[in-house]
Design a protein around this motif. Structure first.
Motif, PDB file in Angstrom:
ATOM      1  N   LEU A  75       0.781  -1.282   0.039  1.00 18.29           N
ATOM      2  CA  LEU A  75       0.041  -0.118  -0.074  1.00 18.29           C
ATOM      3  C   LEU A  75       0.808   1.427   0.088  1.00 18.29           C
ATOM      4  O   LEU A  75       0.361   2.263  -0.586  1.00 18.29           O
ATOM      5  N   THR A  76       1.883   1.126   0.707  1.00 21.58           N
ATOM      6  CA  THR A  76       3.011   2.405   0.809  1.00 21.58           C
ATOM      7  C   THR A  76       3.689   2.543  -0.657  1.00 21.58           C
ATOM      8  O   THR A  76       3.633   3.791  -1.133  1.00 21.58           O
ATOM      9  N   MET A  77       3.952   1.496  -1.305  1.00 19.80           N
ATOM     10  CA  MET A  77       4.585   1.353  -2.763  1.00 19.80           C
ATOM     11  C   MET A  77       3.519   1.957  -3.485  1.00 19.80           C
ATOM     12  O   MET A  77       3.931   2.499  -4.623  1.00 19.80           O
ATOM     13  N   LEU A  78       2.516   1.654  -3.430  1.00 15.70           N
ATOM     14  CA  LEU A  78       1.230   1.838  -4.341  1.00 15.70           C
ATOM     15  C   LEU A  78       1.144   3.472  -4.634  1.00 15.70           C
ATOM     16  O   LEU A  78       0.892   3.904  -5.971  1.00 15.70           O
ATOM     17  N   GLY A  79       1.384   4.524  -3.684  1.00 16.48           N
ATOM     18  CA  GLY A  79       1.509   5.835  -3.932  1.00 16.48           C
ATOM     19  C   GLY A  79       2.753   6.167  -4.890  1.00 16.48           C
ATOM     20  O   GLY A  79       2.648   6.990  -5.703  1.00 16.48           O
ATOM     21  N   ILE A  80       3.831   5.722  -4.663  1.00  7.13           N
ATOM     22  CA  ILE A  80       4.962   5.997  -5.463  1.00  7.13           C
ATOM     23  C   ILE A  80       4.597   5.294  -6.938  1.00  7.13           C
ATOM     24  O   ILE A  80       4.920   5.974  -7.922  1.00  7.13           O
ATOM     25  N   PHE A  81       4.087   4.239  -7.129  1.00 11.18           N
ATOM     26  CA  PHE A  81       3.793   3.647  -8.313  1.00 11.18           C
ATOM     27  C   PHE A  81       3.034   4.569  -9.224  1.00 11.18           C
ATOM     28  O   PHE A  81       3.139   4.887 -10.270  1.00 11.18           O
ATOM     29  N   ILE A  82       1.955   4.982  -8.414  1.00  9.32           N
ATOM     30  CA  ILE A  82       0.753   5.853  -9.020  1.00  9.32           C
ATOM     31  C   ILE A  82       1.387   7.164  -9.684  1.00  9.32           C
ATOM     32  O   ILE A  82       1.246   7.704 -10.750  1.00  9.32           O
ATOM     33  N   GLY A  83       2.360   7.812  -8.725  1.00  5.76           N
ATOM     34  CA  GLY A  83       2.884   9.108  -9.027  1.00  5.76           C
ATOM     35  C   GLY A  83       3.639   8.836 -10.315  1.00  5.76           C
ATOM     36  O   GLY A  83       3.906   9.632 -11.301  1.00  5.76           O
ATOM     37  N   VAL A  84       4.832   8.019 -10.152  1.00  9.11           N
ATOM     38  CA  VAL A  84       5.713   7.660 -11.238  1.00  9.11           C
ATOM     39  C   VAL A  84       5.062   7.259 -12.668  1.00  9.11           C
ATOM     40  O   VAL A  84       5.485   7.945 -13.606  1.00  9.11           O
ATOM     41  N   ALA A  85       3.927   6.543 -12.408  1.00 12.77           N
ATOM     42  CA  ALA A  85       3.368   6.050 -13.660  1.00 12.77           C
ATOM     43  C   ALA A  85       2.696   7.215 -14.309  1.00 12.77           C
ATOM     44  O   ALA A  85       2.706   7.474 -15.484  1.00 12.77           O
ATOM     45  N   ALA A  86       1.933   8.074 -13.319  1.00 15.58           N
ATOM     46  CA  ALA A  86       1.654   9.309 -13.992  1.00 15.58           C
ATOM     47  C   ALA A  86       2.405  10.335 -14.557  1.00 15.58           C
ATOM     48  O   ALA A  86       2.442  10.806 -15.750  1.00 15.58           O
ATOM     49  N   VAL A  87       3.544  10.603 -14.255  1.00 15.02           N
ATOM     50  CA  VAL A  87       4.669  11.398 -14.846  1.00 15.02           C
ATOM     51  C   VAL A  87       5.195  10.667 -16.013  1.00 15.02           C
ATOM     52  O   VAL A  87       5.336  11.193 -17.141  1.00 15.02           O
ATOM     53  N   VAL A  88       5.514   9.449 -16.133  1.00 14.62           N
ATOM     54  CA  VAL A  88       6.075   8.707 -17.148  1.00 14.62           C
ATOM     55  C   VAL A  88       5.136   8.862 -18.413  1.00 14.62           C
ATOM     56  O   VAL A  88       5.508   8.975 -19.502  1.00 14.62           O
ATOM     57  N   ALA A  89       3.902   8.352 -18.021  1.00 12.37           N
ATOM     58  CA  ALA A  89       2.773   8.415 -19.226  1.00 12.37           C
ATOM     59  C   ALA A  89       2.770   9.816 -19.688  1.00 12.37           C
ATOM     60  O   ALA A  89       2.346  10.022 -20.928  1.00 12.37           O
ATOM     61  N   SER A  90       2.546  10.953 -18.803  1.00 14.33           N
ATOM     62  CA  SER A  90       2.422  12.175 -19.469  1.00 14.33           C
ATOM     63  C   SER A  90       3.492  12.628 -20.167  1.00 14.33           C
ATOM     64  O   SER A  90       3.357  13.512 -21.188  1.00 14.33           O
ATOM     65  N   MET A  91       4.782  12.272 -19.900  1.00 16.83           N
ATOM     66  CA  MET A  91       6.129  12.667 -20.492  1.00 16.83           C
ATOM     67  C   MET A  91       6.020  12.015 -21.682  1.00 16.83           C
ATOM     68  O   MET A  91       6.088  12.548 -23.039  1.00 16.83           O
ATOM     69  N   THR A  92       5.508  10.799 -21.827  1.00 17.28           N
ATOM     70  CA  THR A  92       5.578   9.975 -23.184  1.00 17.28           C
ATOM     71  C   THR A  92       4.502  10.439 -23.916  1.00 17.28           C
ATOM     72  O   THR A  92       4.617  10.508 -25.212  1.00 17.28           O
ATOM     73  N   LEU A  93       3.060  10.818 -23.533  1.00 18.28           N
ATOM     74  CA  LEU A  93       2.179  11.207 -24.284  1.00 18.28           C
ATOM     75  C   LEU A  93       2.489  12.758 -24.822  1.00 18.28           C
ATOM     76  O   LEU A  93       2.278  13.146 -25.924  1.00 18.28           O
TER      77      LEU A  93
END
Length: 456
Positions: A75-93
């Motif tokens: 659950l703790t790692m989930l917050g980092i996962f969501i944040g990093v995934a959002a950053v990477v997805a936005s940069m790629t898009l």
């Protein structure tokens, strides 16, 4: 493998630790006491073998601690996962969007000028007027300017296209014969309509790839020479275009300018939705641009100092504007994702502080058998780093998959740069150090005597 001999003091410490671990007040089972004690003694035995061994032990302890609290760690790692995934997805898009529009604009060539109705504000936003300001007369004036080799007006309408029960709603562009060369369109089948077709307002049409596939794809019939209904009229298909891909660029039908003006409403001096022109040489673009501005200001009776009621921009200026806008969008998206990363970092700090509280006796035992403050600090700091790197690695994979799927869904090229790959690990490490240092320092500052006395 034989064990290294222990000093008298170390043996006393081990016996003392064993006695502490065996106390009934600890609340641990015999198996748990044995496992915990063996782990601590193992670290104690190898603590002097070098920096690499100490670091490896810290990593091993970090994984053991995280695995022992799997649900909480996830659950703790989930917050980092969501944040990093959002950053990477936005940069790629945003990189894909930038590359897509860059390819389109570069396809126009460096000697293309685009004119649109409406005034241009200080921030580059086009303000549409209540009445369109560009007319057929403006097109005729521009044709006479030096260095202009091709000019095409453009009017855009929307209509339903029907062929043998198949129908599709699309945009109808009325343009001149030279529009294909200005825009860089390539013919897939058939031909582009001629100047004679435009002059005589002939009922002919050139289909974009999307329209051709939706109208003729299921039947397998070649579109060339077929008659289709557009609105209330019947038109003959003379050509289809090679797809350019992306958004709705291929979802279009091109027809002669005079045909659209006559069939879809219009007059000889009616307004147009835009004008595109081609200059003989890229070196003459600036001179031609100024000449066009002067000619249109004279046609529209615009006095010196008054704002123009039109916008004129070159392909290079348009490219710079698109890159600036995509950069702004990228910053906004990354900023939103950064909020999620901050929340994840706070979660890391909270969980590490709880872990320090729950493992106070363990810290006391480790310090009593020779662990130094920096060993305790490094152990908790490594746990935070491992947690963040795992979340960052999974976030990288999720973000790349999400960004690639969105880019491909819009028909854009998928752009993945080294910055996109390196950023998640740099950000994750920074978050771990920023939010994990306080719990780690707090753990290393505990008094071992007080820590050992704390009830379980």
């Amino acid at each position: 493998m034989s064990r290294p001999p222990q000093s008298h003091t170390e043996s006393d410490n081990v016996r003392s630790t064993t006695a502490l671990a065996a106390r009934p007040s600890s609340g641990l089972t015999a198996a748990e006491r044995q496992t915990t004690l063996e782990s601590m003694l193992q670290q104690f035995r190898i603590k002097r073998r070098g920096v690499g061994s100490s670091f490896g032990t810290s990593i091993g302890s970090a994984f053991e601690a995280l695995w022992g609290n799997r649900t909480r760690s996830f659950l703790t790692m989930l917050g980092i996962f969501i944040g990093v995934a959002a950053v990477v997805a936005s940069m790629t898009l945003t990189q894909s969007v930038s590359a897509y529009f860059t390819n389109i604009i570069e396809g126009l060539g460096a000697n293309t000028i685009i004119i649109q109705p409406g005034s241009n504000s200080n921030r580059g936003v086009v303000s549409k007027q209540s009445e369109q300001s560009l007319t057929v007369k403006d097109v005729q004036t521009i044709e006479k300017i030096n260095h202009v080799t091709a000019v095409s007006p453009a009017v855009v309408r929307s209509s339903q296209v029907v062929y043998q029960g198949q129908n599709w709603k699309t945009r109808i562009w009325g343009v001149s014969e030279s529009f294909a060369s200005i825009e860089g369109w390539e013919i897939n089948q058939g031909v582009w309509f001629s100047q004679a077709d435009d002059t005589g307002a002939q009922s002919v049409a050139v289909l974009g790839d999307t329209v051709a596939k939706n109208i003729f794809g299921s039947s397998g019939i070649s579109p060339i020479g077929q008659k289709i209904r557009i609105g209330q009229g019947i038109y003959r298909v003379v050509g289809t275009l090679t797809p350019k891909g992306g958004f709705s660029q291929d979802d279009v039908i091109y027809m002669p300018f005079n045909t659209v003006m006559n069939r879809f409403g219009g007059r000889a001096n009616a307004s147009v939705d835009g004008i595109q022109l081609q200059v003989d040489n890229a070196d003459n673009v600036t001179v031609t641009q100024q000449a066009v501005i002067s000619a249109l200001e004279q046609n529209h009776h615009i006095r010196a100092g008054q704002p123009d009621d039109f916008q004129i921009i070159t392909s290079e200026q348009l490219l710079a504007q698109v890159q600036q806008e995509t950069a702004i969008i990228s910053v906004l998206l990354v900023g939103v994702a950064a909020i999620s990363l901050t929340v994840g970092g706070i979660g890391i700090m909270n969980i590490m502080l709880v872990s320090v509280t729950q493992r106070t006796r363990e810290i006391g035992i480790r310090m009593s058998i020779g662990a130094r403050k920096k060993d305790i600090r490094n152990q908790f700091l490594v746990e935070a780093v491992v947690l963040c790197l795992l979340g960052g690695g999974l976030g990288l994979l999720g973000g790349l998959a999400g960004g690639a799927a969105m880019s491909a869904g819009f028909g854009m090229p998928v752009i993945i740069s080294m910055v996109t790959i390196i950023t998640p690990f740099a950000v994750s490490t920074a978050i771990a150090l920023l939010f994990g240092i306080y719990p780690a320092v707090r753990a290393s500052s505990l008094d071992p005597v007080v820590a050992l006395r704390k009830p379980k």
